[in-house]
Design a protein around this motif. Sequence first.
Motif, PDB file in Angstrom:
ATOM      1  N   GLU A  88       0.869  -1.148   0.132  1.00  0.00           N
ATOM      2  CA  GLU A  88      -0.068   0.065  -0.084  1.00  0.00           C
ATOM      3  C   GLU A  88       0.959   1.294  -0.213  1.00  0.00           C
ATOM      4  OE1 GLU A  88      -3.048  -0.202   2.966  1.00  0.00           O
ATOM      5  OE2 GLU A  88      -3.016  -2.221   3.222  1.00  0.00           O
ATOM      6  N   GLY A  89       0.300   2.496  -0.761  1.00  0.00           N
ATOM      7  CA  GLY A  89       1.379   3.561  -0.696  1.00  0.00           C
ATOM      8  C   GLY A  89       0.550   4.697  -1.379  1.00  0.00           C
ATOM      9  N   TYR A  90       1.100   5.904  -1.473  1.00  0.00           N
ATOM     10  CA  TYR A  90       0.565   6.922  -1.845  1.00  0.00           C
ATOM     11  C   TYR A  90       1.333   7.369  -3.256  1.00  0.00           C
ATOM     12  CZ  TYR A  90      -1.780   7.263   2.602  1.00  0.00           C
ATOM     13  OH  TYR A  90      -2.257   6.990   3.881  1.00  0.00           O
ATOM     14  N   GLY A  91       0.637   7.924  -4.124  1.00  0.00           N
ATOM     15  CA  GLY A  91       1.062   8.692  -5.388  1.00  0.00           C
ATOM     16  C   GLY A  91       1.017   9.754  -5.362  1.00  0.00           C
ATOM     17  N   PRO A  92       1.107  10.628  -6.827  1.00  0.00           N
ATOM     18  CA  PRO A  92       1.290  11.919  -6.906  1.00  0.00           C
ATOM     19  C   PRO A  92      -0.117  12.399  -6.545  1.00  0.00           C
ATOM     20  CG  PRO A  92       2.465  10.761  -8.759  1.00  0.00           C
ATOM     21  CD  PRO A  92       1.807   9.727  -7.796  1.00  0.00           C
ATOM     22  N   GLY A  93      -0.166  13.466  -6.048  1.00  0.00           N
ATOM     23  CA  GLY A  93      -1.544  14.199  -5.947  1.00  0.00           C
ATOM     24  C   GLY A  93      -2.254  13.670  -4.664  1.00  0.00           C
ATOM     25  N   GLY A  94      -1.509  12.608  -3.966  1.00  0.00           N
ATOM     26  CA  GLY A  94      -2.104  12.043  -2.923  1.00  0.00           C
ATOM     27  C   GLY A  94      -2.974  10.872  -3.010  1.00  0.00           C
ATOM     28  N   PHE A 117       7.987   3.748  -6.372  1.00  0.00           N
ATOM     29  CA  PHE A 117       6.986   4.629  -5.567  1.00  0.00           C
ATOM     30  C   PHE A 117       7.988   6.006  -5.649  1.00  0.00           C
ATOM     31  CE2 PHE A 117       3.885   1.422  -4.495  1.00  0.00           C
ATOM     32  CZ  PHE A 117       2.664   2.379  -4.273  1.00  0.00           C
ATOM     33  N   SER A 118       8.953   6.036  -4.790  1.00  0.00           N
ATOM     34  CA  SER A 118       9.908   7.157  -4.307  1.00  0.00           C
ATOM     35  C   SER A 118      10.348   7.802  -5.697  1.00  0.00           C
ATOM     36  CB  SER A 118      11.163   6.892  -3.722  1.00  0.00           C
ATOM     37  OG  SER A 118      11.727   5.985  -4.489  1.00  0.00           O
ATOM     38  N   LYS A 119      10.659   7.368  -6.892  1.00  0.00           N
ATOM     39  CA  LYS A 119      11.245   7.858  -8.086  1.00  0.00           C
ATOM     40  C   LYS A 119      10.211   8.654  -8.967  1.00  0.00           C
ATOM     41  CE  LYS A 119      13.811   6.706 -12.296  1.00  0.00           C
ATOM     42  NZ  LYS A 119      14.263   5.893 -13.076  1.00  0.00           N
ATOM     43  N   ARG A 120       8.753   8.369  -8.495  1.00  0.00           N
ATOM     44  CA  ARG A 120       7.858   8.792  -9.464  1.00  0.00           C
ATOM     45  C   ARG A 120       6.804   9.572  -8.557  1.00  0.00           C
ATOM     46  NH1 ARG A 120       9.721   4.396 -11.687  1.00  0.00           N
ATOM     47  NH2 ARG A 120       9.960   4.509 -13.970  1.00  0.00           N
ATOM     48  N   GLY A 121       7.339  10.226  -7.351  1.00  0.00           N
ATOM     49  CA  GLY A 121       6.564  11.210  -6.735  1.00  0.00           C
ATOM     50  C   GLY A 121       5.637  10.667  -5.626  1.00  0.00           C
ATOM     51  N   GLY A 122       5.729   9.404  -5.221  1.00  0.00           N
ATOM     52  CA  GLY A 122       4.897   8.725  -4.317  1.00  0.00           C
ATOM     53  C   GLY A 122       5.889   8.143  -3.098  1.00  0.00           C
ATOM     54  N   ASN A 123       4.985   7.288  -2.354  1.00  0.00           N
ATOM     55  CA  ASN A 123       5.787   6.754  -1.304  1.00  0.00           C
ATOM     56  C   ASN A 123       5.238   5.536  -0.927  1.00  0.00           C
ATOM     57  OD1 ASN A 123       4.238   9.025   0.313  1.00  0.00           O
ATOM     58  ND2 ASN A 123       4.632   7.351   1.571  1.00  0.00           N
ATOM     59  N   GLN A 212      -6.240  16.027 -12.952  1.00  0.00           N
ATOM     60  CA  GLN A 212      -6.183  16.452 -14.234  1.00  0.00           C
ATOM     61  C   GLN A 212      -4.819  17.223 -14.466  1.00  0.00           C
ATOM     62  OE1 GLN A 212      -9.122  19.589 -14.138  1.00  0.00           O
ATOM     63  NE2 GLN A 212      -8.342  20.785 -12.450  1.00  0.00           N
ATOM     64  N   GLY A 213      -4.735  17.533 -15.946  1.00  0.00           N
ATOM     65  CA  GLY A 213      -3.527  18.345 -16.320  1.00  0.00           C
ATOM     66  C   GLY A 213      -2.317  17.380 -16.151  1.00  0.00           C
ATOM     67  N   GLU A 214      -1.184  17.968 -15.893  1.00  0.00           N
ATOM     68  CA  GLU A 214       0.027  17.358 -15.801  1.00  0.00           C
ATOM     69  C   GLU A 214      -0.269  16.248 -14.874  1.00  0.00           C
ATOM     70  OE1 GLU A 214       2.815  17.854 -17.855  1.00  0.00           O
ATOM     71  OE2 GLU A 214       1.242  18.567 -18.945  1.00  0.00           O
ATOM     72  N   MET A 215      -0.805  16.168 -13.765  1.00  0.00           N
ATOM     73  CA  MET A 215      -0.694  15.262 -12.562  1.00  0.00           C
ATOM     74  C   MET A 215      -1.177  13.900 -13.355  1.00  0.00           C
ATOM     75  SD  MET A 215      -0.248  14.875  -9.467  1.00  0.00           S
ATOM     76  CE  MET A 215      -0.432  16.508  -8.874  1.00  0.00           C
ATOM     77  N   LEU A 216      -1.896  13.737 -14.403  1.00  0.00           N
ATOM     78  CA  LEU A 216      -2.233  12.655 -14.985  1.00  0.00           C
ATOM     79  C   LEU A 216      -1.023  11.893 -15.472  1.00  0.00           C
ATOM     80  CD1 LEU A 216      -5.325  13.565 -17.408  1.00  0.00           C
ATOM     81  CD2 LEU A 216      -5.431  12.078 -15.360  1.00  0.00           C
ATOM     82  N   LYS A 217      -0.039  12.516 -16.122  1.00  0.00           N
ATOM     83  CA  LYS A 217       1.201  12.138 -16.509  1.00  0.00           C
ATOM     84  C   LYS A 217       1.936  11.619 -15.443  1.00  0.00           C
ATOM     85  CE  LYS A 217       1.377  14.934 -20.552  1.00  0.00           C
ATOM     86  NZ  LYS A 217       2.598  15.848 -21.530  1.00  0.00           N
ATOM     87  N   ASP A 218       1.829  12.185 -14.171  1.00  0.00           N
ATOM     88  CA  ASP A 218       2.817  11.583 -12.973  1.00  0.00           C
ATOM     89  C   ASP A 218       2.203  10.338 -12.584  1.00  0.00           C
ATOM     90  OD1 ASP A 218       4.439  13.719 -13.318  1.00  0.00           O
ATOM     91  OD2 ASP A 218       3.468  15.079 -11.804  1.00  0.00           O
ATOM     92  N   VAL A 219       0.707  10.364 -12.572  1.00  0.00           N
ATOM     93  CA  VAL A 219       0.104   9.065 -11.788  1.00  0.00           C
ATOM     94  C   VAL A 219       0.112   8.126 -13.056  1.00  0.00           C
ATOM     95  CG1 VAL A 219      -2.202   8.380 -11.629  1.00  0.00           C
ATOM     96  CG2 VAL A 219      -1.665  10.533 -10.750  1.00  0.00           C
ATOM     97  N   PHE A 220       0.001   8.390 -14.352  1.00  0.00           N
ATOM     98  CA  PHE A 220       0.042   7.183 -15.066  1.00  0.00           C
ATOM     99  C   PHE A 220       1.454   6.454 -15.175  1.00  0.00           C
ATOM    100  CE2 PHE A 220      -3.776   8.913 -17.278  1.00  0.00           C
ATOM    101  CZ  PHE A 220      -4.685   8.375 -16.314  1.00  0.00           C
ATOM    102  N   SER A 221       2.650   7.268 -14.950  1.00  0.00           N
ATOM    103  CA  SER A 221       3.889   6.949 -15.206  1.00  0.00           C
ATOM    104  C   SER A 221       4.103   5.949 -13.829  1.00  0.00           C
ATOM    105  CB  SER A 221       4.880   8.198 -15.088  1.00  0.00           C
ATOM    106  OG  SER A 221       6.446   7.797 -14.792  1.00  0.00           O
ATOM    107  N   LEU A 222       3.427   6.557 -12.698  1.00  0.00           N
ATOM    108  CA  LEU A 222       3.786   5.334 -11.468  1.00  0.00           C
ATOM    109  C   LEU A 222       3.114   3.948 -11.643  1.00  0.00           C
ATOM    110  CD1 LEU A 222       4.371   4.675  -8.654  1.00  0.00           C
ATOM    111  CD2 LEU A 222       2.289   5.978  -7.803  1.00  0.00           C
ATOM    112  N   ILE A 223       1.632   4.342 -12.428  1.00  0.00           N
ATOM    113  CA  ILE A 223       0.963   2.920 -12.475  1.00  0.00           C
ATOM    114  C   ILE A 223       1.437   2.048 -13.492  1.00  0.00           C
ATOM    115  CG2 ILE A 223      -1.523   2.222 -13.272  1.00  0.00           C
ATOM    116  CD1 ILE A 223      -2.806   4.533 -12.013  1.00  0.00           C
ATOM    117  N   ASP A 224       2.086   2.783 -14.597  1.00  0.00           N
ATOM    118  CA  ASP A 224       2.631   2.024 -15.760  1.00  0.00           C
ATOM    119  C   ASP A 224       3.899   1.324 -15.141  1.00  0.00           C
ATOM    120  OD1 ASP A 224       0.768   2.446 -17.724  1.00  0.00           O
ATOM    121  OD2 ASP A 224       1.886   4.215 -18.606  1.00  0.00           O
TER     122      ASP A 224
END
Length: 251
Positions: A88-94, A117-123, A212-224
């Motif tokens: 379990e963890g947290y991604g960009p945008g919480g 997680f840490s490389k892509r703005g999460g933990n 929304q916006g640029e945050m989508l790229k960060d979220v999808f980068s983590l998920i991918d």
Amino acid sequence: MAGHSKWKNIQHRKGRQDALRGKLFAKLAREIYVAARQGDKDPANNQKLRLAISKARAQNMPNENIERAIKKAAGGGEGKDYESITYEGYGPGGIAVMVETLTDNRNRTAADLRHIFSKRGGNLGEAGCVSWMFERKGQLVIDRETADKDEEELMLLALENGADDFETTEKAYEVTTSPEAFEDVKQALEAEGIAFSSAEVTLVPANKVHIQGEMLKDVFSLIDALEDHDDVQNVYANFDVDEEELAKYTD
């Protein structure tokens, strides 16, 4: 429909899963193998195995691949012993993220996921930090372009056979069930000639974070990156996104 569910559907329509079909089939085979190894080899007597096979067939995995995984599990001690661990963890945008894995080395998997997680703005968090936000549900997604029944007919059919909810989006119909009713609802719809773009027992978020916006790229980068890891079977997240925003990202 939660954003991650929308994203998975767009992945399917745009052929991303075709490009990664070999890896996808390998993960599905591992899930079947573990279910068969830990229980009865006959799907009729092993619900976990039935669900794994159903998930594989929804992705058009050949029957020979399914049978090979079961036979391998029936072969005895020469196979690997996989452990099922959820992180379990947290991604960009919480956003909250749940990662289901099957691993033969928990230390390696934990270290790899922590790095992703840490490389892509999460933990990566502690056990229980976000699981309370999710509920296990059956989900059956029907592509509106291929559905041969109208919305009202599909909704009545689903609800009459035990579905909890029926939702319509621009691109799909989504049927939600309890885990216990999933197979009955799926079989009832299949008997009416209905095909699914995805059909599985999954984790559905109760609380959603709109991005929304640029945050989508960060979220999808983590998920991918998480989904691309060999030990990862499923990734769930509680973000929501407008389909128009999602289309901008995927076009």
